[in-house]
Design a protein around this motif. Structure first.
Motif, short mmCIF file in Angstrom:
data_model
loop_
_atom_site.label_atom_id
_atom_site.label_comp_id
_atom_site.label_asym_id
_atom_site.label_seq_id
_atom_site.Cartn_x
_atom_site.Cartn_y
_atom_site.Cartn_z
N ASN A 170 0.11 3.32 13.76
CA ASN A 170 0.77 2.26 14.52
C ASN A 170 1.75 1.52 13.60
N LEU A 171 2.57 2.30 12.91
CA LEU A 171 3.45 1.79 11.86
C LEU A 171 4.77 1.26 12.40
N ASP A 172 5.05 0.04 12.09
CA ASP A 172 6.34 -0.57 12.39
C ASP A 172 7.26 -0.27 11.20
N PRO A 173 8.37 0.43 11.40
CA PRO A 173 9.28 0.75 10.30
C PRO A 173 9.77 -0.48 9.52
N GLU A 174 9.72 -1.65 10.15
CA GLU A 174 10.12 -2.87 9.44
C GLU A 174 9.19 -3.18 8.27
N LEU A 175 7.99 -2.62 8.27
CA LEU A 175 7.02 -2.86 7.20
C LEU A 175 7.20 -1.91 6.01
N ILE A 176 8.05 -0.90 6.18
CA ILE A 176 8.26 0.08 5.12
C ILE A 176 9.14 -0.52 4.02
N ILE A 177 8.66 -0.41 2.79
CA ILE A 177 9.42 -0.88 1.64
C ILE A 177 10.38 0.21 1.18
N SER A 178 9.85 1.44 1.00
CA SER A 178 10.68 2.56 0.60
C SER A 178 9.93 3.87 0.84
N ASP A 219 -9.35 15.00 0.74
CA ASP A 219 -9.91 13.66 0.72
C ASP A 219 -9.07 12.66 1.51
N LEU A 220 -7.80 12.97 1.72
CA LEU A 220 -6.90 12.09 2.49
C LEU A 220 -6.49 12.69 3.82
N HIS A 262 -7.12 -5.16 5.20
CA HIS A 262 -8.34 -4.49 5.64
C HIS A 262 -8.10 -3.43 6.71
N ARG A 263 -6.85 -3.06 6.92
CA ARG A 263 -6.54 -2.06 7.93
C ARG A 263 -6.52 -0.66 7.32
N GLU A 264 -7.15 0.27 8.00
CA GLU A 264 -7.24 1.67 7.55
C GLU A 264 -5.86 2.33 7.56
N ILE A 265 -5.66 3.25 6.62
CA ILE A 265 -4.43 4.04 6.57
C ILE A 265 -4.79 5.50 6.79
N TYR A 266 -4.03 6.16 7.63
CA TYR A 266 -4.17 7.60 7.85
C TYR A 266 -3.04 8.31 7.11
N HIS A 267 -3.38 9.27 6.30
CA HIS A 267 -2.44 10.05 5.50
C HIS A 267 -2.27 11.41 6.17
N ARG A 285 0.85 -1.19 0.00
CA ARG A 285 0.00 0.00 0.00
C ARG A 285 0.88 1.24 0.00
N ALA A 286 0.30 2.36 -0.38
CA ALA A 286 1.02 3.64 -0.39
C ALA A 286 0.40 4.57 0.63
N ILE A 287 1.26 5.29 1.33
CA ILE A 287 0.82 6.30 2.28
C ILE A 287 1.36 7.64 1.80
#
Length: 135
Positions: free
Chosen positions: A43-51, A124-125, A107-112, A11-13
């Protein structure tokens, strides 16, 4: 023990903020605030960041936002890139944006997070809209 399966997606944030001036201190403050909001609200774990790609308007050149992000705990292995945003006459000044690709539960919401002078860039974001909807 129950076997729980979580579907994951790339996903993209998106997010943005503005710096009060073109100084290392002002840019550092803005980037830290933006990334704090990103991590806390998602509740972002930096280990999940791709780039992460940061873009800045041409009036910000005192420091790379990626250098500030690299100072964060657990961000040392995150691939980071800084680019200069295309200049458009009349566009928001001293703006710092990011586009982050993450591995994310489907199915988890993302906050931008859109903070400071950037709050109206993407209503909108906008995080403020999401916060108001929660109340």
């Amino acid at each position: 023990m129950e076997n729980i399966c979580v579907d994951w997606q790339v996903r993209a944030i998106r997010g943005a903020t503005t710096a009060s001036e073109n100084s290392v201190e002002a840019i550092r403050e803005a980037v830290r605030e933006l990334l704090d909001e990103l991590e806390t609200r998602n509740n972002l774990d930096p280990e999940l960041i791709i780039s992460v790609t940061f873009s800045v308007t041409r009036d910000l050149d005192a420091v790379f936002p990626a250098a500030i992000a690299r100072e964060r705990p657990r961000w040392c292995n995150v691939p980071l890139l800084d680019v200069q945003q295309m200049h458009v006459k009349g566009a928001l000044e001293r703006c710092i944006r990011f586009l982050i690709h993450v591995n994310w539960p489907a199915h988890r919401e993302i906050y931008h997070p859109y903070l400071r002078g950037a709050q109206n860039l993407r209503p909108d974001l906008n995080l403020a809209v999401a916060v108001a909807a929660e109340k």
